[in-house]
Each structure stands twice: as structure tokens, then as C-alpha cells.
Enzyme design. Sequence first.
Site, mmCIF file in Angstrom:
data_model
loop_
_atom_site.group_PDB
_atom_site.id
_atom_site.type_symbol
_atom_site.label_atom_id
_atom_site.label_comp_id
_atom_site.label_asym_id
_atom_site.label_seq_id
_atom_site.Cartn_x
_atom_site.Cartn_y
_atom_site.Cartn_z
ATOM 1 N N PHE A 143 12.528 -7.971 -8.267
ATOM 2 C CA PHE A 143 12.602 -8.665 -10.241
ATOM 3 C C PHE A 143 12.999 -9.804 -9.414
ATOM 4 C CE2 PHE A 143 14.814 -4.070 -9.661
ATOM 5 C CZ PHE A 143 13.358 -3.596 -9.976
ATOM 6 N N LYS B 279 -2.255 3.434 -14.875
ATOM 7 C CA LYS B 279 -1.331 3.792 -14.115
ATOM 8 C C LYS B 279 -0.412 3.297 -13.448
ATOM 9 C CE LYS B 279 -0.284 8.155 -11.392
ATOM 10 N NZ LYS B 279 -0.579 9.471 -11.688
ATOM 11 N N THR B 280 -0.514 2.374 -12.414
ATOM 12 C CA THR B 280 0.642 0.901 -12.544
ATOM 13 C C THR B 280 0.909 0.495 -13.125
ATOM 14 O OG1 THR B 280 -1.397 -0.094 -11.638
ATOM 15 C CG2 THR B 280 -0.775 1.752 -10.227
ATOM 16 N N ILE C 194 -5.994 -4.838 -17.711
ATOM 17 C CA ILE C 194 -5.273 -3.581 -17.246
ATOM 18 C C ILE C 194 -6.179 -2.936 -15.809
ATOM 19 C CG2 ILE C 194 -3.854 -1.523 -17.603
ATOM 20 C CD1 ILE C 194 -2.915 -4.418 -18.737
ATOM 21 N N LEU C 195 -5.767 -3.572 -14.793
ATOM 22 C CA LEU C 195 -6.263 -2.731 -13.657
ATOM 23 C C LEU C 195 -6.523 -1.614 -13.400
ATOM 24 C CD1 LEU C 195 -5.838 -6.765 -11.201
ATOM 25 C CD2 LEU C 195 -7.582 -5.750 -12.957
ATOM 26 N N ASN C 196 -5.402 -1.086 -13.838
ATOM 27 C CA ASN C 196 -4.456 0.236 -13.347
ATOM 28 C C ASN C 196 -4.164 0.756 -14.002
ATOM 29 O OD1 ASN C 196 -3.767 2.561 -11.906
ATOM 30 N ND2 ASN C 196 -4.315 2.440 -9.837
ATOM 31 N N ALA D 79 -1.335 -10.249 -8.966
ATOM 32 C CA ALA D 79 -2.392 -9.805 -9.286
ATOM 33 C C ALA D 79 -4.457 -10.300 -10.031
ATOM 34 C CB ALA D 79 -1.861 -8.787 -10.477
ATOM 35 N N GLY E 118 3.830 -7.431 -14.996
ATOM 36 C CA GLY E 118 5.207 -7.546 -14.337
ATOM 37 C C GLY E 118 6.883 -7.699 -14.998
ATOM 38 N N GLU E 119 6.238 -8.694 -15.698
ATOM 39 C CA GLU E 119 7.652 -9.063 -16.545
ATOM 40 C C GLU E 119 8.018 -8.665 -18.212
ATOM 41 O OE1 GLU E 119 9.162 -12.217 -14.449
ATOM 42 O OE2 GLU E 119 7.132 -12.486 -14.215
HETATM 43 MO MO1 MOS Z 1 10.174 -13.071 -10.970
HETATM 44 S S1 MOS Z 1 11.549 -12.977 -11.901
HETATM 45 O O1 MOS Z 1 9.211 -14.223 -11.489
HETATM 46 O O2 MOS Z 1 9.995 -11.990 -9.778
#
Ligand code: MOS
Length: 747
Positions: free
Chosen positions: A254, A641-642, A637-639, A524, A712-713
Amino acid sequence: MATTTFPKLSLEGAVGRPIVRRSGRAKVTGTAPFTAERNLPGLLHAVAVPSTIARGKILSIDTSAAEKMTGVRAVITPDNVPDFKRIPTFNESMQESCLASHVYPAAEREVYYAGQYVAAVVADTFEAARDGALAVKVEYDEMDHVTSIDEAPADERPKSLFGAPPVIEIGDAVSAFEQADVKVDVDFDLAMNHHNPIELHAALAHWDTWEGNESLTVYETTQSLSLSQKTYQSLFNLKPEQVRVICELVGGAFGSKGAMWPHSVLACFCAKVVAAPVKLVATRQQLFGGTGHRTPIKQRVAIGANSDGTIKAIIHEGTATTSENDSYAEAFTMATRMMYQTEALRLAQTQSRLHTQSPTFMRAPAETPGMFALETAIDELAVKLDLDPIELRVLNEPEKSLYEEKPFSGRHLVECLRKGAEAFHWKERPRKPRSTRDGDWLIGTGVAAATYPAIFFPTQARVTLRTDGTAHIDCCSQELGTGTVTTQCQLLASQLGISASRVSMNLGDTSLPPGGVSGGSATAASVGGAVRAAVDALKKKLVELAPSDSSLASARPDDVTFKDGKVLLGSDSWALEELMSGKFKDEIAAVGKFKGAKDSKTSNHSYGAQFVEVAVDEELGLVRVRRMLGCFACGTILNAKTGRSQFLGGMIMGVGHALQEKTVWDHRLGRITNDNIAEYHVPVNADIPDMEIMWIDEPDFNASPVGAKGIGEIGITGVAAAISNAIYHATGRRYRDLPITPEKIIL
Ligand code: MOS
């Protein structure tokens, strides 16, 4: 726009499929190789000695008792710490160092924060090292400290907000705000947060002699392998080939493993002193102080609008903290640069210095705290105007990015709001707050926008094609649990016209082609860009290899495609082995280099919409999130599920940010009191309701070489505002301080 920055790429086939992540089985069966579980012959264990004061001078360190204890091999203090060079930190020189702080472990005679590693004990076992660490006696001359944002002067401007200036003015926002028909002017107070990944921070360091040269191998928990390698090179004056860093899997980060924290440097010091491999695992308590945090922040957002809802002025300003010696600056006003159309804009940040560890990146640094303030203020403006908050946002949708003076690479915010509203049944919502009850519970709904920039880091990857129809990727990237291996195999499989099960990938080792930081949701697309470049390089090589009488020999490499292990040009096809005859045996490989996306002609961000329903029991002070829906536009969106998991994880972390997460200080001692996951609350299953994730799946080749912008964020951004807006809708009361804990709710 007529043409995109990157040539379009066909993403037919494996891309997008909900394939199960490759590391899943190893993780749930306990065989996945995490750093703290690594072992080497002759391994010794180190335990750090943290300072018990927040500020002062070390008068003496008495190691005599510890040194006599059974199993103790060495005590490392400023008196015997090995030679090293003091180098720039991550914030000063992102290209050459990922060091988090100028405060070095077991090397300083001054204390700058509680928990600073002032010494370490190395022993045969972890237990002996721990007992030895407890026996080290440190005498201090204590000095005054400040650990509260309320007590520190905020009279300094940060040097840079991830490259942007700390003050941005477009027009005269102060007078435009004064003259506006309708005004909202509100203050926000956000607590400090700590990341608390399940996997503890750890490093296992081993110095060896190799052909007369020294070499250093470090297994460590990191989001930045290649940069860690550079950091060790600079710290210890080594050449690249003398340093190898390995991290196959990260058990949550994170942002807390983006920079290099003192435990890693300390493990190297210890291993050098005892001339044996040494493992140092930070304890959960040491994570609070030993690694970084999200700074507490005070913000003001003032928005002025015409009575029809047209925004005339936005002011977003405030203060975050940093540490005494370092320069990390949380860029919480950044997102306000391009969210809404306005004639005048003023963004201004100051910082204060506290006697704490350096703050650092924490999931969507900048956007998470900033969008809480902006999106709550927007909701308050909608209430004042008696407008639906979605309609207010649509009304003030900008045509281009105000600050960057560039068109958007792909925005889709309005589509996210509309699509999400439809699925959430937003229309059925009563406009008036405090109008729905369910027994003792007041029910409310809220909405907020989400956003995160599309960031890329220079990355190289080697792609190998084999005559048996399989392919392989080598790249020194990281697997943070996001599914990097799985999604990159899918990306390559699509380009080769084969199933993803025929592609493998190695990452997590600096002996592979260098990768970028797995931060900023950049992995990614950055690794994808390198893989794409490697495929292009392979096409070129194959054209060069083609028999001179074949059509392939005079082909443009761009016209070459692949299918089922064959090389295709129009209706002609060649088996790989036909082209390789003589020169290569079973495989052919090429390295691709992706430079990142500097000088982009577009403003590159992802957007989304967060919808939340809460139930509030005012007598018990309880807030329950009952429904959540997120709709995002992040390019390809590459996958499925993930990808869904990334959005879910971000939104769940947003529930913690809104309602639970708070680092509690005893400011008299300058120490953290809830340095454990019993008292530092994060959401658990019982806190999380039904969640629905949806997205607008449109590749963005303006921003990204593979159409994907990173996910991710963005999922955490806007969540706290959607929750606080829902609590307002349930109760008629505004909550502008995070986290919104029960004592704030009880009337
Ligand atoms: Mo993210 S807070 O740039 O790992």
C-alpha cells in the site's frame, strides 16, 4: 483526437479474461516464498533497538550485558557501524535512490523520533537477539519534541508536490469566491494513518566475496527492486554487478514498501559486522515509526458558484506534516487541478515538521485525502443549491484540464456517474436528508467522484519465444498481490495469439532487466509497455532472419503478427523454427525498453464514481456501510477477476479511512499508543457489505502503451467523501474530520 500517442494494439484473446492469479495456490497453501521466511546456511538474526524518546541526544549505549548473553554475536551501535555514504533520499532524487529518510539506523548520536533504530543485536536465534536487544541500555539527554500537527508552526512551503509547485493560481480565486452568489467554505481534519500490510517489513542481507570482489545479496520486502539495488550501490560504493536484490512476492504494501526504510540498511550493517547472512524482521510495533505513514492533514475547501450551479472559484489549501530531516510532501491539493470547470482556482499547501518518522506514500497519496475534502465540499454545495450532486458535477464538467492546458486522454467521469447511478437506483433517493429510517437506523446514500493519475516508470523486459509455442517474460518488476505475473502473461498471450497458459514470467530479481517502482498504480502499463516493445523488437529480428526470397524479408515489422506459435504476414505463415535455422536453437529473445510517457499531449488520469448507502444509529454512535458500488474508467482492464479485486480492495481500504483508521499519539511522550492491529482498526469482513464493481472498458492509447492506466489506487479515492455524504444524508449532520468514529456520531 485524430491519432493516439501510442499506436493502437489489438487486445483480442487472453486480455480481460478473469483468469485466476498464478500465485494464488501457493499463497493459500503456505508455500509462497515471502521474505521473512527465507533462509540461508549459517543465518543469524537481528533485532533492532528502538529509541524510547522522541527527540534528544544519545549520551551512552551500554552493550555489556547484551554482549555476555548466550547466542549473542554482536551489538551494532554508532561505535562499530560499518562505513557507508550518506546519500539523497527518494524525495530528492527519485532516479538514484529510494531511501526514505536521512536518519540512519545505529549510526546517529541524535534521536529525531521515537522508534528510531539506535542499535541492533545479532544472535544465533531470533529469541536471543530479542533478549539481547532488551538488555541494551541507552542513556539519553532528552529534548523537547512536537508530534502534534496542532502544535507545530505551518509556515513552510513544500519544495515540490510530486513535481508540481506548492501554490497554483489561475485567475483571482479569492475575489471570485467573495463575489459568488452561493458559497461553501469548510475545514477538514484528517488523522494520521499507518499502512499495516499483513506481511511485516523484512530484509535478509548477505555479504560475500566473489572473485576478490565484495558482493551483497538482499532478500527484502520492496515495491522497488531496481531502485533498491541502486540505493545499496550508492550506500556502499558498489557496482551494479555487486548487488542483487530479490523479492518474489510482497504480502501487501500500500506504499509502505515503496521507499527503503532503516531496517533494510540495518540488516546490511549487521551482516557486514558479523560476516554472515543476517535476517531482520521488523515487528508490528516497529512498523509504527520504523516505516512511514500517511501524514495528518488540515484542509480548507472554498467553492463559489452562480445560483444556477456554475462554479466560479475553487480554493483548496492546507497543511500536511513532514519529518525534521526529510522532505516527503503529501500533494493533497493535486486532484483539484483538473476535476471541475472553474474560472478561478487557488491551490496552496504548507507543511509543518514533526518529530516523527518521515511520512510516505499510502494508497493514492494526494488523491485519497484531497478528494475527501473536495468531494464533501461539492456535496455541500449541491445541498446549498438544492441540486442533485450528480447533476452539479455534470454541470461543471471541464472540457480540458485547466492547469495542464491539455485535453483529457480519456475521462468518462460523467459516464461513470450515470452508469453507477442507474445500477445503484440513485433516482429513488429522497433529496431531503434525514428522511429514511429502518428501526433504530437512519438510512442515507452518498456519491463522490474518484480519480487517480496515469503514471508510468521506465521499464525493460525480455520476451522469449520458443519453438514449442510457449513464451516467457523476464522483468525485474514486483508482484504486490495485484496479479502482475498473470496480467502480463495475458498481455503477451494476446499479442502472440496464444493462450495465457502458454506464457510464463519471472520477476522479483535484479538479475533480470530493470523494472520501475510498483507504486503509483504504474506496474501494469509500464511492464506492459516494455513487453510490447520487446514484441516489436522480436518482429524486427524475425524479419531480418527471414529467407531472402520470402515475403517476410521485405516486410515492415509492424505488419508482422503471431498466431499459435506461427509468424504471420498477410496470408503467409512461418513456423518459428523455419526462421531460426542455424542461428538460434529452440528460442529467440529480445529486450524491449519502455521510457514512460513524458511530454504527453494529453492530461492522463483515470476517473470513477463511488456510491454508498449507510445506516447510522445515533444513540450507539454506529455507522454501518450497507451497500457500495464503484464504477471506474481506467482504460483496458487486463483481467476481470484481479481487476475487480483491486477495486474492491481500494474501496474496502476507503471504509477504513472513513470510519476506522487513526494512529493515536501520546503527545507528552511523543509516542504512538495503538501500535498494533488490535487497536489500530482496519475493516474486517463484518464491516464490509455487498459491493458491486463495474467499469467502462475502453482502452486509452493516448495515455498508455497497452491501453491500461492502472487500478491499484483509484478504488480508495472518493470513498470517504461518499461515506461522509451518505452520513449527512442519513442524519442531516456534516462530518468533516476523519475517521468518523462513534464518539463523533453520538449526539
Ligand atoms: Mo502506491 S501508495 O504508490 O504503493
